[in-house]
Design a protein around this motif. Structure first.
Motif, PDB file in Angstrom:
ATOM      1  N   UNK B 132       0.833  -1.215   0.000  1.00 40.90           N
ATOM      2  CA  UNK B 132       0.000   0.000   0.000  1.00 40.90           C
ATOM      3  C   UNK B 132       0.862   1.257   0.000  1.00 40.90           C
ATOM      4  N   UNK B 133       2.075   1.139   0.593  1.00 35.96           N
ATOM      5  CA  UNK B 133       2.961   2.301   0.654  1.00 35.96           C
ATOM      6  C   UNK B 133       3.497   2.693  -0.728  1.00 35.96           C
ATOM      7  N   UNK B 134       3.320   1.814  -1.716  1.00 36.14           N
ATOM      8  CA  UNK B 134       3.753   2.155  -3.071  1.00 36.14           C
ATOM      9  C   UNK B 134       2.776   3.114  -3.737  1.00 36.14           C
ATOM     10  N   UNK B 135       1.586   3.175  -3.222  1.00 31.99           N
ATOM     11  CA  UNK B 135       0.597   4.101  -3.765  1.00 31.99           C
ATOM     12  C   UNK B 135       0.482   5.292  -2.827  1.00 31.99           C
ATOM     13  N   UNK B 136       0.208   6.442  -3.383  1.00 30.88           N
ATOM     14  CA  UNK B 136       0.016   7.599  -2.504  1.00 30.88           C
ATOM     15  C   UNK B 136      -1.364   7.521  -1.906  1.00 30.88           C
ATOM     16  N   UNK B 137      -1.432   7.702  -0.601  1.00 30.48           N
ATOM     17  CA  UNK B 137      -2.727   7.612   0.046  1.00 30.48           C
ATOM     18  C   UNK B 137      -2.925   8.759   1.009  1.00 30.48           C
ATOM     19  N   UNK B 138      -4.013   8.698   1.718  1.00 32.03           N
ATOM     20  CA  UNK B 138      -4.304   9.697   2.746  1.00 32.03           C
ATOM     21  C   UNK B 138      -3.276   9.560   3.871  1.00 32.03           C
ATOM     22  N   UNK B 139      -2.955  10.673   4.544  1.00 31.55           N
ATOM     23  CA  UNK B 139      -2.056  10.586   5.694  1.00 31.55           C
ATOM     24  C   UNK B 139      -2.778   9.829   6.807  1.00 31.55           C
ATOM     25  N   UNK B 140      -2.131   8.798   7.362  1.00 36.84           N
ATOM     26  CA  UNK B 140      -2.805   8.017   8.409  1.00 36.84           C
ATOM     27  C   UNK B 140      -2.978   8.835   9.691  1.00 36.84           C
ATOM     28  N   UNK B 141      -3.989   8.479  10.460  1.00 32.17           N
ATOM     29  CA  UNK B 141      -4.260   9.177  11.716  1.00 32.17           C
ATOM     30  C   UNK B 141      -4.255   8.162  12.860  1.00 32.17           C
ATOM     31  N   UNK B 142      -3.476   8.452  13.909  1.00 28.92           N
ATOM     32  CA  UNK B 142      -3.373   7.532  15.042  1.00 28.92           C
ATOM     33  C   UNK B 142      -4.485   7.806  16.047  1.00 28.92           C
ATOM     34  N   UNK B 143      -5.004   6.751  16.688  1.00 26.51           N
ATOM     35  CA  UNK B 143      -6.009   6.949  17.737  1.00 26.51           C
ATOM     36  C   UNK B 143      -5.410   7.658  18.948  1.00 26.51           C
ATOM     37  N   UNK B 144      -6.257   8.271  19.735  1.00 30.34           N
ATOM     38  CA  UNK B 144      -5.786   8.962  20.942  1.00 30.34           C
ATOM     39  C   UNK B 144      -6.535   8.444  22.163  1.00 30.34           C
ATOM     40  N   UNK B 145      -5.958   8.690  23.332  1.00 31.43           N
ATOM     41  CA  UNK B 145      -6.607   8.354  24.602  1.00 31.43           C
ATOM     42  C   UNK B 145      -6.223   9.424  25.609  1.00 31.43           C
ATOM     43  N   UNK B 146      -6.785   9.347  26.789  1.00 31.78           N
ATOM     44  CA  UNK B 146      -6.507  10.345  27.824  1.00 31.78           C
ATOM     45  C   UNK B 146      -4.993  10.380  28.117  1.00 31.78           C
ATOM     46  N   UNK B 147      -4.330  11.498  27.875  1.00 30.27           N
ATOM     47  CA  UNK B 147      -2.871  11.519  28.040  1.00 30.27           C
ATOM     48  C   UNK B 147      -2.425  11.555  29.506  1.00 30.27           C
ATOM     49  N   UNK B 148      -1.219  11.015  29.733  1.00 35.69           N
ATOM     50  CA  UNK B 148      -0.611  11.091  31.054  1.00 35.69           C
ATOM     51  C   UNK B 148       0.079  12.443  31.147  1.00 35.69           C
ATOM     52  N   UNK B 149      -0.137  13.170  32.230  1.00 32.12           N
ATOM     53  CA  UNK B 149       0.432  14.514  32.326  1.00 32.12           C
ATOM     54  C   UNK B 149       1.662  14.570  33.223  1.00 32.12           C
ATOM     55  N   UNK B 150       1.727  13.662  34.193  1.00 33.17           N
ATOM     56  CA  UNK B 150       2.871  13.695  35.104  1.00 33.17           C
ATOM     57  C   UNK B 150       4.049  12.927  34.486  1.00 33.17           C
TER      58      UNK B 150
END
Lengths: 144, 361
Positions: B132-150
């Motif tokens: 799939x990387x041989x074809x140009x595609x949409x920029x992938x988006x990573x999932x998110x979760x509640x971030x650790x702040x400390x």
């Protein structure tokens, strides 16, 4: 009187800013005299053995430094990451302005948006990392 | 007979032009930008920064482009550039405990405070080519979760509390710098760490692997591997206090090794340490293993004669720029050297009886 902690925090923010982002927030040239023209150099970065022990030399990073004095007398210093001379000049100018009567304006126009942008970016990266945190669950316990 | 010759200017000039054309490749294919290399070949950029011993992603990306992807050549360019820079000073030692981690795992404690955070890793991928990387595609988006702040605490801190692991000696002494003073042996640990962190990844990996296979047996556990960003602070003389001058991405690896104890020390775990610029985890783990193997003397262990315990062998061969410089120079003209060798062999042969010479041929 400006608290050293306060100045330390804005100088850090200006040093770590992306040059283009900083330029977009402030492009006004304020009359000044250059005390030390922007100069590119290196700083040796130290680590500590085991994270907490004695220091050792890890490698260098590029920085650019600049010092200037505003026509109104305030002296600004900057040592910023990378090799962008405009970045160093702009950071030194803002450091000087932040010590003078225009400090509230510079805080609002530059520091606040810069800080917010940094916090957003850090938070977003941390949020992506948090999504890769492993939740273990127990399949079988050995004892009866 | 000695014949001094000169020439080749035109050949050299044309060779450089040929190199420039080949570097560009097929003009029908769009040219690669330095920003593209910085963003999309980030791990190559990291290696060039680590071994070039200069943290500057743009310069490392430029060096990779100029070197046509030959990373050792790119490291050479960075090393050459850094010698042109004035040194403004040294940073305060980094506080890796305050690192904003985007990857942090422990192979020793499942339930480590701060958790097992995988981050952007190749681990658990199937190592199958992704067409799939041989074809140009949409920029992938990573999932998110509640971030650790400390901040995420170091795992070895927990072992440290019970005295189960050796304590790092506290010091703020200015470390020796092998870019300023020639490397002399015996080297202290600070000098060894500096040498290993800028050493060739392949060489350090090979040395580390040899310890795992039984040469200087030391079974290491990865207590912690963390990757993230740390602020760099430096004392500014004009101000009289330290300010942040930038931020670097780092990989840190702490290994623990069993230690049976000696006459003076109780049984406890000992440490190996790796810290490398960029996301460079293979190198950081290897560094920790080699660091531990080289510590045999200060821990009162036996020298088993293994290459990884021999600091002269490791430190004098870890630098790929020194190595490639000496290696590659033998392809340059040695006409006069060789002429004298040729004369010598002719003379030796002339002194040997005819029959023997024929038998040898």
């Amino acid at each position: 009187m400006i608290a050293a902690e306060d100045r330390k925090s804005w100088m850090g923010l200006l040093a770590k800013a992306r040059p283009a982002a900083l330029a977009a927030l402030w492009d006004e040239a304020v009359p000044h005299e250059v005390l030390r023209a922007p100069e590119v150099g290196a700083v040796m970065v130290q680590g500590r053995m085991g994270g907490t022990g004695a220091p050792f030399n890890l490698g260098e990073m590029t920085v650019t430094r600049c010092s200037l004095r505003l026509a109104t007398g305030e002296v600004g210093h900057a040592t910023v990451q990378g090799r962008d001379k405009d970045h160093a000049r702009r950071a030194a100018m803002l450091d000087a302005l932040l010590q003078g009567p225009r400090r509230a304006e510079v805080r609002a126009r530059v520091l606040a948006p810069l800080g917010a942008q940094r916090a957003r970016e850090a938070e977003h990266r941390a949020a992506k990392a948090a999504a890769t945190r492993v939740d273990f669950f127990t399949l079988v316990r050995g004892e009866d | 007979m000695y014949v001094a010759v000169k020439g080749g200017e035109r050949a050299i000039e044309n060779a450089h032009a040929f190199l420039a054309e080949d570097r560009r490749g097929d003009p029908a294919v769009p040219e690669l930008s330095v920003a593209q290399i910085r963003e999309q070949m980030a791990l190559a950029v990291n290696r060039v920064m680590a071994e070039g011993s200069l943290y500057d992603p743009d310069l490392a990306a430029l060096a990779i482009k100029q070197a046509r992807g030959d990373l050792i050549e790119a490291i050479f360019l960075i090393r050459a550039y850094r010698t042109t820079l004035p040194r403004f000073g040294s940073s305060k030692p980094l506080d890796t405990g305050a690192m904003a981690c985007h990857r942090r795992i422990s192979a020793t404690f499942k339930d480590a405070p701060g958790g097992q955070v995988l981050g952007p890793t190749f681990d658990y991928t199937h190592r199958l080519l992704d067409f799939k990387l041989m074809a140009e595609g949409e920029a992938p988006v990573a999932p998110v979760a509640e971030p650790r702040r400390e901040p995420t605490p170091h795992i070895t801190e927990f072992l440290n509390k019970d005295g189960m692991i050796e304590e790092e000696a506290q010091s703020d002494a200015m470390p020796p710098d092998l870019t300023r003073e020639p490397l002399e042996l015996p080297a202290d640990r600070a000098l060894r760490l500096q040498s290993i962190t800028r050493g060739d990844e392949g060489f350090i990996l090979g040395m580390a692997y040899s310890t795992q296979r039984g040469y200087a047996r030391n079974h290491a556990f990865v207590a912690e591997l963390r990757i993230g960003t740390c602020s760099v602070e430096m004392e500014i003389p004009e101000l009289g206090f330290a300010v942040e001058i930038g931020e670097v991405t780092l990989t840190e690896c702490e290994t623990v090794n069993q230690f049976k104890g000696s006459k003076t020390e109780p049984a406890q775990f000992t440490r190996g340490y790796g810290l490398v610029f960029g996301q460079t985890e293979r190198k950081a783990i290897a560094m920790a293993l080699v660091d531990r193997a080289l510590r045999w003397k200060e821990l009162g262990e036996d020298n088993s004669g293994a290459p990884a315990q021999d600091e002269e062998f490791v430190l004098y061969h870890a630098d790929n720029i020194q190595a490639t410089g000496f290696l590659e120079h033998i392809k340059l003209p040695h006409y006069v050297d060789f002429q004298s060798e040729l004369e010598l062999v002719r003379k030796l042969r002339a002194g040997v009886p005819e029959a023997l010479r024929e038998a040898a041929e």
